[in-house]
Write an enzyme that holds these catalytic residues in place. Structure first.
Site, mmCIF file in Angstrom:
data_model
loop_
_atom_site.group_PDB
_atom_site.id
_atom_site.type_symbol
_atom_site.label_atom_id
_atom_site.label_comp_id
_atom_site.label_asym_id
_atom_site.label_seq_id
_atom_site.Cartn_x
_atom_site.Cartn_y
_atom_site.Cartn_z
ATOM 1 N N SER A 3 0.843 -1.195 0.000
ATOM 2 C CA SER A 3 0.000 0.000 0.000
ATOM 3 C C SER A 3 0.878 1.244 0.000
ATOM 4 C CB SER A 3 -0.939 -0.040 1.214
ATOM 5 O OG SER A 3 -1.920 0.960 1.107
ATOM 6 N N ASN A 4 0.353 2.374 0.393
ATOM 7 C CA ASN A 4 1.135 3.615 0.414
ATOM 8 C C ASN A 4 0.603 4.521 1.517
ATOM 9 O OD1 ASN A 4 -0.950 5.537 -0.747
ATOM 10 N ND2 ASN A 4 -0.913 3.896 -2.272
ATOM 11 N N ARG A 5 1.184 5.707 1.647
ATOM 12 C CA ARG A 5 0.911 6.563 2.807
ATOM 13 C C ARG A 5 -0.275 7.495 2.633
ATOM 14 N NH1 ARG A 5 5.599 9.675 2.818
ATOM 15 N NH2 ARG A 5 4.521 10.911 4.380
#
Ligand code: PMT
Length: 231
Positions: free
Chosen positions: A28-30
């Site tokens: 995933s990512n931030r």
């Protein structure tokens, strides 16, 4: 608040997608969802009907919008396609995975070898597909999250994906971009380059919507070429 978006139906993506590796792990990512949610709240306050297709987020859902949850890029794509025909404006503010694991394990990956290689494949390009399906007066607006050559890379995305506009944000700037309260960006279209300096995401959202209102007015006036030429 001026109801200058009354009659428009916005479809906005927000947050991060999650691509499963096994039942307990994902890529995933931030993204916190703040930027997409701010756009949704601002558009709803200005009279638009708003649907948000939301990946994983870490903030409260936006007021005044219809929320549809999606986990992976594939799920987000399906939810967007479901809603697209009723949207007059699409904004892709979600941080969607470009790649996903080629195989998804049904059981938790065991620790056995010293190194492990994950094979990834391309995830669906939601914005690209939406732009290809664009019908009538629909406006399609993307974001570009860049860490280098911001405007150059954003212009390539604007052109290659045939977008009406792109919001270019330099996500390497401290205090802006992913998971921050503030953002700084440049709104780009074929003939607009508007700098939006560091400010709260809700204010950036309103500035983006101001540009959309202007684009709408220009589009409506476009057939009267004398009007445009006289400006
Ligand atoms: O959520 P926040 O914490 O508030 O952070 C906001 C943000 C930094 C995530 C947001 O402002 C932002 O830049 N969103 C886009 C992030 C991104 O994925 O950018 P990109 O340059 O990789 O993608 C370009 C565009 O294509 C984006 O509109 C993206 O939604 C879309 N895309 C990307 C990949 C993919 N597989 N499908 C897509 O539709």
């Amino acid at each position: 608040v001026a109801q200058d978006l009354a009659g428009e139906t916005f479809l906005i993506t927000a947050g991060a997608t999650r691509e499963k590796i096994d039942p307990v792990r994902f890529i995933s990512n931030r993204s916190s969802g703040r930027m997409g949610y701010a756009l949704a709240e601002a558009a709803a306050a200005r009279g638009a009907e708003v649907t948000v297709v939301s990946g994983a987020t870490s903030v409260a859902p936006p007021r005044g919008s219809h929320l549809v949850n999606a986990d992976s890029a594939e799920e987000m794509r399906a939810a967007v396609m479901n809603q697209l025909s009723s949207a007059s404006v699409f904004i892709g503010a979600a941080a969607v995975s470009d790649y996903r694991p080629k195989t998804r394990l049904s059981e938790k990956l065991k620790k056995s070898t010293n190194s492990l290689t994950l094979e990834l494949e391309r995830a669906p390009d939601i914005l690209g597909e939406v732009s290809k399906l664009r019908a009538g007066n629909q406006l399609v607006i993307g974001f570009a999250a860049e860490t280098n050559d911001l405007l150059k890379n954003a212009r390539v995305k604007l052109k290659e994906k045939n977008l009406d506009a792109i919001v270019a944000n330099d996500v390497s700037q401290p205090g802006a971009g992913f998971d921050s309260e503030l953002n700084a960006a440049t709104f780009l279209s074929a003939d607009i380059e508007r700098e939006l300096p560091l400010m709260p995401k809700i204010d950036i959202a309103h500035r983006i919507l101001d540009e959309i209102v202007r684009m709408r007015q220009t589009k409506r006036e476009a057939p009267k070429s004398e009007t445009v030429a006289a400006r």
